[in-house]
Structures are given as structure tokens and as C-alpha cells.
Design a protein around this motif. Sequence first.
Motif, PDB file in Angstrom:
ATOM      1  N   ARG A   4     -22.499  73.488  95.619  1.00  3.46           N
ATOM      2  CA  ARG A   4     -23.235  74.278  96.592  1.00  3.46           C
ATOM      3  C   ARG A   4     -24.606  74.650  96.037  1.00  3.46           C
ATOM      4  O   ARG A   4     -24.740  74.986  94.871  1.00  3.46           O
ATOM      5  CB  ARG A   4     -22.434  75.534  96.924  1.00  3.46           C
ATOM      6  CG  ARG A   4     -23.021  76.390  98.036  1.00  3.46           C
ATOM      7  CD  ARG A   4     -22.191  77.648  98.223  1.00  3.46           C
ATOM      8  NE  ARG A   4     -22.629  78.415  99.360  1.00  3.46           N
ATOM      9  CZ  ARG A   4     -22.142  78.294 100.591  1.00  3.46           C
ATOM     10  NH1 ARG A   4     -21.167  77.436 100.792  1.00  3.46           N
ATOM     11  NH2 ARG A   4     -22.589  79.018 101.589  1.00  3.46           N
ATOM     12  N   PHE A   6     -27.090  77.252  95.724  1.00  6.34           N
ATOM     13  CA  PHE A   6     -27.175  78.692  95.927  1.00  6.34           C
ATOM     14  C   PHE A   6     -28.599  79.159  96.193  1.00  6.34           C
ATOM     15  O   PHE A   6     -28.807  80.323  96.522  1.00  6.34           O
ATOM     16  CB  PHE A   6     -26.604  79.423  94.703  1.00  6.34           C
ATOM     17  CG  PHE A   6     -25.128  79.237  94.534  1.00  6.34           C
ATOM     18  CD1 PHE A   6     -24.236  79.900  95.361  1.00  6.34           C
ATOM     19  CD2 PHE A   6     -24.628  78.375  93.571  1.00  6.34           C
ATOM     20  CE1 PHE A   6     -22.867  79.717  95.219  1.00  6.34           C
ATOM     21  CE2 PHE A   6     -23.264  78.195  93.427  1.00  6.34           C
ATOM     22  CZ  PHE A   6     -22.380  78.867  94.252  1.00  6.34           C
ATOM     23  N   ASP A   9     -28.491  80.061  99.794  1.00  4.62           N
ATOM     24  CA  ASP A   9     -27.812  81.336  99.996  1.00  4.62           C
ATOM     25  C   ASP A   9     -28.688  82.502  99.562  1.00  4.62           C
ATOM     26  O   ASP A   9     -28.758  83.530 100.238  1.00  4.62           O
ATOM     27  CB  ASP A   9     -26.490  81.362  99.218  1.00  4.62           C
ATOM     28  CG  ASP A   9     -25.448  80.447  99.822  1.00  4.62           C
ATOM     29  OD1 ASP A   9     -25.506  80.226 101.036  1.00  4.62           O
ATOM     30  OD2 ASP A   9     -24.589  79.945  99.086  1.00  4.62           O
ATOM     31  N   LYS A  12     -31.435  83.131 102.053  1.00  2.47           N
ATOM     32  CA  LYS A  12     -30.913  83.815 103.234  1.00  2.47           C
ATOM     33  C   LYS A  12     -30.587  85.270 102.938  1.00  2.47           C
ATOM     34  O   LYS A  12     -30.759  86.140 103.802  1.00  2.47           O
ATOM     35  CB  LYS A  12     -29.668  83.084 103.741  1.00  2.47           C
ATOM     36  CG  LYS A  12     -29.990  81.788 104.436  1.00  2.47           C
ATOM     37  CD  LYS A  12     -28.772  80.895 104.573  1.00  2.47           C
ATOM     38  CE  LYS A  12     -27.627  81.616 105.201  1.00  2.47           C
ATOM     39  NZ  LYS A  12     -26.441  80.764 105.321  1.00  2.47           N
ATOM     40  N   LYS A 248     -25.463  81.866  91.449  1.00  2.00           N
ATOM     41  CA  LYS A 248     -24.541  82.588  92.313  1.00  2.00           C
ATOM     42  C   LYS A 248     -24.512  84.051  91.879  1.00  2.00           C
ATOM     43  O   LYS A 248     -24.070  84.388  90.789  1.00  2.00           O
ATOM     44  CB  LYS A 248     -23.133  81.993  92.230  1.00  2.00           C
ATOM     45  CG  LYS A 248     -22.135  82.670  93.159  1.00  2.00           C
ATOM     46  CD  LYS A 248     -20.765  82.026  93.062  1.00  2.00           C
ATOM     47  CE  LYS A 248     -19.778  82.698  94.016  1.00  2.00           C
ATOM     48  NZ  LYS A 248     -18.433  82.088  93.930  1.00  2.00           N
ATOM     49  N   ALA A 252     -26.806  85.889  96.695  1.00  2.00           N
ATOM     50  CA  ALA A 252     -26.220  84.690  97.295  1.00  2.00           C
ATOM     51  C   ALA A 252     -25.017  85.037  98.163  1.00  2.00           C
ATOM     52  O   ALA A 252     -24.820  84.446  99.236  1.00  2.00           O
ATOM     53  CB  ALA A 252     -25.824  83.698  96.204  1.00  2.00           C
ATOM     54  N   ARG A 256     -24.480  84.252 102.158  1.00  2.00           N
ATOM     55  CA  ARG A 256     -23.337  83.569 102.769  1.00  2.00           C
ATOM     56  C   ARG A 256     -22.762  84.381 103.926  1.00  2.00           C
ATOM     57  O   ARG A 256     -22.196  83.825 104.868  1.00  2.00           O
ATOM     58  CB  ARG A 256     -22.250  83.327 101.725  1.00  2.00           C
ATOM     59  CG  ARG A 256     -22.607  82.305 100.670  1.00  2.00           C
ATOM     60  CD  ARG A 256     -21.409  81.948  99.835  1.00  2.00           C
ATOM     61  NE  ARG A 256     -20.365  81.300 100.632  1.00  2.00           N
ATOM     62  CZ  ARG A 256     -19.209  80.894 100.149  1.00  2.00           C
ATOM     63  NH1 ARG A 256     -18.937  81.058  98.867  1.00  2.00           N
ATOM     64  NH2 ARG A 256     -18.316  80.318 100.919  1.00  2.00           N
TER      65      ARG A 256
END
Length: 485
Positions: A4, A6, A9, A12, A248, A252, A256
Motif C-alpha cells: 500500500r 501510504f 493515505d 488524504k 504508516k 495515514a 484511510r
Amino acid sequence: MSPRDFRIDRAKGILIFLVVLGHLLARTSPWESPILGAPMYFIYMFHMPAFVFLAGITAKSNKLAERVLTYFVLLATVLPLMWVWMWVFGLDPDYSLLTPFWYTWFLLSMAWWMITVPFIERFPRTMLVASLVLGLFGGMLPILDTELSAARTMAFWPFFVFGKLYGKQIISWAGSLAIWQKLCLSAAALGTVGYFYLDQVDHHWLYGSLNFAHFDVSVPEGVGLRLIVDIGAVLLMLALLSWLSDTKDTIATIGRHSLAVYILHGFVVRGLEPILDDSRDVLHDAVVLLICVALAVVWTGVLSWGPFERALRWYSSTVTGLLLKPFPFLRPKDVEGHGGGGTGRGAAADPGAGAAAAAHDQGAFDRAAFDRADGPGDAYCPGESHHPGNAYSEGDGPDRQGLGLQPLPGVGYQHSPGYEQQPGQQQSYASPAPIAAEPYPLPGSHEVPQNNATYETTQEVPAGAAQRAVRYRRLPVYLSGDADR
């Protein structure tokens, strides 16, 4: 499946905090204050274009009906609840049937953008040009404004298309910049914000919700201002992405769960509106700014709590699944290779696969479109890739190669006529017993002599091709020892 990313994330997570902070500050009439106006210009210059860009990165065309309908379900749920909530606090919701209320415009715009995803995948260059033209010149249309979120959909559509086509490359490029390049990029981005702030450009340009007629400007001036706003948004977005690390952390995690934060924060902001409206009458603007920052930090953390996100996704997926249940043709099974765990038509030949597919259709709704989709709360899943232009979707045809598909036990060419296992060797195609001195004709080609011919194992084909084995049976490869051939 690749790990993934991050950075998406974390981007966001920062952006959803800016959304909450911007909406809290907006309750204090900030544009008239030099102290509160500066962060407002900074936030509204790029936070929604950046969100739209990230949504484009994770947008996919599979299960399109489910994804689009999920946004409409959320929109139809939030609007009546918000109207009741505001009535409780004695506020006017300013109801209009055709105009999404306040922050719900994003849900409606996401539905429109998702509808364009198949066209973006099929005609990338054409859709890129179309999005740029509509984004810059859409304000000329006098009939499209806040109704049905049309103006914002057109204004921010280029960011969605760029995210879909080049998002991952842009993030990688921004992250690879040297420190001095990041500093220069950040300075240029802040310079654009400073221009708007010092020149006191009408902040409604940053909303993207009004056409040129509302600003009483000519078409060249309107297009020019829209272009400057977009450039400022791009610079700020790139500056943000350049400083993010693939780590992470708490930010993050918030990213999510940004869907729940986005949907629920509106109720918090409207509940605090009676207090925030009068805050500048009794407190200094700097104190008001600090209070809003503290409230944004607290409520962003609270609303990103996992159960809120899971409950919202369960609700949206359940309602969407019920609405689509009478229309199974709108819920096609995923193709193998899309990473979605669905089954294509070919897999139906296996009874076990058919039972699994039936159980999938009768079970939960795969956590709705948002589990692998788009918008502020999407779960970014790089492993679920789309292969645009694949004319053999759902297992059609014999030429789906390079997807890493293997035949299942009990299906495939080994159970088709004309195939048998030879003793002492692995799977091969056995030719009919040759007649001495007679050629063995290959269908659809010239006749080939049988002398010293050997036949190699043919390439494996996707599972589920048994029903078309005779029609699409691959021919043995003839290897001749004659150097002249």
C-alpha cells in the motif's frame, strides 16, 4: 499485490483535516479578517482539487453501477438528516431540490466523475482534452451553476482525469525531488496564495461553483482567472505531495477513514455554528483561529475512529446491494486479473467455482464500491489494476495471455477430445497415429511432412475454457530439423 502506498493515505489525512478546519473557520465570517482570511485562501485554493486528484487515482470502472449508486445513497441519506439536524439547532438549511446542500456537492460530483471513468480508460487523450476545455471554459455556460453541482463538476474534472491517468507517476515524481526543488516548489505555491490574498481576489473563484456571469467578467478574464486558480491548486498539491513520506502513522490512518470524517464532520460544524458565529465579537481573531485549529484536530481524530468508518461502509453497501438486487445485470462479476476476487464466465465451468460465485452473490455486498474505490474515504488498493483496452474481458477468446492465469483441476484442454497423457513425459498433444510416408495435415495451413517431427507442450490457457476447447484448441508446434526451414 504490491504494498500500500501510504503517501496517498497521508495526503488524504492532511486534506481531510483542512476540510474540517476550513468549514469551522467559515462559520466565523473569516474572509473579512486579515488573520483568518490567510488560512482560508490557503485551504480553499487546493484542498478539494487535491482530494479530487486522489479520487481519480483510485477510481476504477469495474462494478461501476455499485460505485455510482453508493454516492447517491450517501447523498440521499445525508441531506434529510442534515436538514433535521439544522432544524434542531434553529438554522436555515436553505433547501433546494436541485442544489446539493453545502459539502454534499462532492458526493454528487463524484457520481458524475465516476460515470466518465470507462470513457477515460477507453479514450484517455480525448477525455483529457475535454476535461481541460470544460474546466476552463465551462463557466461560459449560463444555465449550469450550482444546480446538480454542474459548475464544480466541470471545474474540478481535470484534476480527476489527471489523477486517473497520471496520478501515481506524479506522486512518484514529486517524492523524488531534491530538497532545494521542494523548497522552490513550495515557495511558488505560497506565492500564488499570496497573490490572491494580497489582491483580495473574490474568494468565490476558489469554490468553482459559479459561472462567469456571477462575477460580471468577460470570457477571456474568466478563463484567465480560472487558469490561475488551477495553477495555484496544482502547485500547492505538488508541494504537499513532495514532502510526504511513505510511512504508516496516525495521519495515514485518518486518511484511510476520511470518508467517515467527511460525512460526519458536517453535523459537528453545524452544531457548533451558533457559538462560532459570535466568537469574533468576544475574542481576538488569533484566538478564534487557535480554537478552530484545536477543534479541527480533536474532531478529525474522533471521527476517524474505526467503528464510524465500518458502520458507514456497512450501511452504504447494504442499501446499495438491496437497491441493485433486482438488477443482477448491473452487478457483473469481476474478471480474474482485476484483483477483486470475482469470477468470470470461464470459471463457471467448475462446480466449486460456480458455488463460490453464487455464495458471493448471495452474501455481503463486498463492502460496497468504497472498499476499492474512490472519494474521500476510499481504501487504496494498488493490486487491483485495470487493463484498459482488453477486448477479451470475462474470459472471451483464446488470446488472454500474460495475466498469470492457470487452469483449474478438472477443466482445460487436458479434458478435451484429442488430448492424452503420454507415458514418461509431461503433458503433450498426441497426434493421430501417422501413416507411413503420408503427411499429417494441419488444419488451416499447408501440409507438413511427418518425418522426425516432434511436438512440444502447448501453452496453458485460462480456466473455464473447456466448453470452447475444440473451437480454440491450440495446434502442436512443429519443430523441424531441416536447417533450410
